[in-house]
Write a protein that holds these residues in place. Structure first.
Motif, PDB file in Angstrom:
ATOM      1  N   THR A 197      48.540  42.078  34.531  1.00  0.00           N
ATOM      2  CA  THR A 197      47.417  43.268  34.998  1.00  0.00           C
ATOM      3  C   THR A 197      48.615  44.106  35.104  1.00  0.00           C
ATOM      4  N   ASP A 224      48.697  47.976  36.935  1.00  0.00           N
ATOM      5  CA  ASP A 224      48.217  48.566  38.211  1.00  0.00           C
ATOM      6  C   ASP A 224      48.325  49.877  38.707  1.00  0.00           C
ATOM      7  N   LYS A 225      47.107  49.949  37.661  1.00  0.00           N
ATOM      8  CA  LYS A 225      46.982  52.382  38.369  1.00  0.00           C
ATOM      9  C   LYS A 225      46.500  52.493  39.526  1.00  0.00           C
ATOM     10  N   THR A 280      43.721  44.686  31.840  1.00  0.00           N
ATOM     11  CA  THR A 280      44.312  43.469  32.857  1.00  0.00           C
ATOM     12  C   THR A 280      43.890  42.697  31.125  1.00  0.00           C
ATOM     13  N   ASP A 325      42.337  49.299  36.743  1.00  0.00           N
ATOM     14  CA  ASP A 325      43.309  48.729  36.076  1.00  0.00           C
ATOM     15  C   ASP A 325      43.260  48.216  34.480  1.00  0.00           C
ATOM     16  N   ARG A 345      51.980  43.467  37.186  1.00  0.00           N
ATOM     17  CA  ARG A 345      52.201  41.690  37.619  1.00  0.00           C
ATOM     18  C   ARG A 345      51.160  40.477  36.494  1.00  0.00           C
ATOM     19  N   ARG A 377      51.947  51.241  38.627  1.00  0.00           N
ATOM     20  CA  ARG A 377      52.481  51.440  39.857  1.00  0.00           C
ATOM     21  C   ARG A 377      53.644  49.705  39.721  1.00  0.00           C
ATOM     22  N   TRP A 400      55.063  45.998  44.055  1.00  0.00           N
ATOM     23  CA  TRP A 400      53.932  44.992  44.294  1.00  0.00           C
ATOM     24  C   TRP A 400      52.931  45.993  45.468  1.00  0.00           C
ATOM     25  N   PRO A 401      51.628  46.064  45.019  1.00  0.00           N
ATOM     26  CA  PRO A 401      50.508  46.708  45.241  1.00  0.00           C
ATOM     27  C   PRO A 401      51.005  47.008  47.177  1.00  0.00           C
TER      28      PRO A 401
END
Length: 424
Positions: A141, A143-144, A151, A149, A55, A52, A96-97
């Motif tokens: 991070t 983001d998956k 990190t 995730d 960050r 995704r 972003w999430p």
């Protein structure tokens, strides 16, 4: 003392992700409030990866926690407090999430994202203690959605300014006296007495403290030894209670004193090791004080005679000390062999009203010199805290958090040609 570089734990896994790391351009990772934290985040993939986004979060906070048994004897009660100094997150890649679960692909190979974060003013010094900390870090991070995730984390040090020239108490001599009478079976012996004197109260790490004391043993017992030790007294403040702990960080030792004899300390020195400045100004939930204490230890079961003196540990030395005997300039800091440089840069912009700015091309830099009005004051070196490394995983981290997870803050250290006093 030579400074230290944090070993980078490059997050290497079999599979798609080969390297995921944060590198600071200031290799020792030491800063003062208001300065720029520059560096780059490197992602190296063996094949393209769906995600995704990526960050980057900058965070500074203080936290205290301890547990005590209840007075009733059943169960325990926890005490906590938190202060947040800054928290800012920026998007390096993707979305972003809160913008959905769509994914995009990052190509195989190495991608480097540069960053520059402007620290806010008036930050307390980094600190790591038994029941709390003041901690600063950068965390990245990958983001998956619907998967774990990735990190990686890189702590860094903030040094709060404590200029001894602005504290009138720093130049005042300090002295203490004490005495006690030892009891041997049913008979009281004569007293043991001691006086302890320091030329002033304020010093900086690396500075030798001249120890002046006189001990009179008028008892009928031998004194096994006398010693001067430095004690860090830390008070942690939770919402409804506080707790104090004491750590001994160094000791200078002298030999026995026979009954009826005296002994004088005539200028032996205690050299301050790398330590955080007194008080942790700017932090309301942790306070640090330093006690330099003369101890006389009788043989047998009797308790020590103690003469404690509080001292102030600063980050900028007294002007008159520098003018009389300036410290040495530190040796040029050499980057470690094989230090990675970015191959591809992607600048990032800040959030609305934020303090992340596009960075300049990456270059390793020396730590900044603390602001001072003392002419010709050589810059300090920066050395790991004498108390050593601690695990810096916190409540937001888990088994999938990698990077630099064993860390010791680094503090100013001025070189007057002495080795710091250690435990004996």
């Amino acid at each position: 003392m030579s400074g230290s570089v944090v070993k980078k734990d490059i997050f290497c896994k079999m599979g798609k992700l080969n390297i995921f790391e944060i590198t600071l351009s200031n290799l020792q990772g030491v800063y003062y409030a208001g300065q720029n934290v520059q560096g780059h985040c490197t992602v190296e993939l063996n094949e393209e990866m769906s995600m995704r986004g990526i960050r980057l979060k900058f965070e500074g906070k203080a936290y205290v926690h301890w547990t005590e048994s209840k007075s009733s004897g059943s169960g325990s009660k926890s005490y906590t407090a938190t202060e947040k100094y800054f928290e800012q997150e920026v998007l390096l890649f993707g979305i972003w999430p809160g913008q959905g679960s769509d994914t995009t692909k990052l190509a195989a190979g190495r991608t480097t994202f540069q960053f520059c974060f402007v620290l806010p003013p008036n930050l307390p010094s980094s600190f790591e203690g038994t029941h709390g900390y003041v901690r600063y870090f950068v965390k990245a991070t990958i983001d998956k959605p619907w998967k774990f995730d990735h990190t990686t984390k890189r702590p860094f040090t903030i040094i709060g300014i404590l200029d001894l020239n602005t504290d009138a108490n720093a130049v005042i001599p300090v002295e203490g006296v004490n005495q006690k009478t030892l009891c041997c079976l049913c008979c009281a012996s004569g007293p043991i007495s001691a006086s302890f004197h320091l030329e002033r109260r304020g010093y900086v790490p690396g500075e030798p403290i001249k120890l002046l004391a006189n001990i009179k043993n008028k008892s009928n017992q031998k004194m096994d030894k006398s010693f001067v030790d430095l004690r860090m007294t830390i008070t942690y403040y939770a919402r409804t209670k506080n707790r104090t702990s004491v750590k001994e960080v160094g000791r200078v030792l002298e030999g026995p004193i026979e009954e009826g004899q005296s002994f004088s300390w005539e200028g032996q020195v205690f050299v301050l090791p790398p330590l955080p400045p007194s008080h942790l100004a700017g932090c309301r939930i942790i306070d640090v004080k330093y006690i330099l204490q003369l101890n006389v230890e009788p043989s047998g079961m009797s308790l020590n005679l103690e003469v404690p003196l509080e001292i102030i540990i600063g980050t900028i030395p007294l002007r008159q000390v520098v003018e009389l005997c300036p410290p040495r300039a530190p040796q040029p800091f050499q980057p470690p062999v094989g230090f990675p440089l970015p191959t591809e840069a992607v600048n990032i912009s800040g959030m609305d009203g934020g303090s992340v700015i596009p960075s300049a091309p990456f270059e390793p830099v020396m730590p900044y010199q603390p602001p001072s009005h003392i002419p010709n004051l050589p810059p300090p070196s920066y050395s790991e805290c004498v108390l050593g490394k601690v695990n810096v995983k916190d409540e937001d981290d888990n088994e999938y958090t990698h990077g630099v997870l064993e860390y010791a803050p680094v503090y100013t250290y001025y070189d007057w040609g002495y080795q710091p006093t250690a435990m004996k």
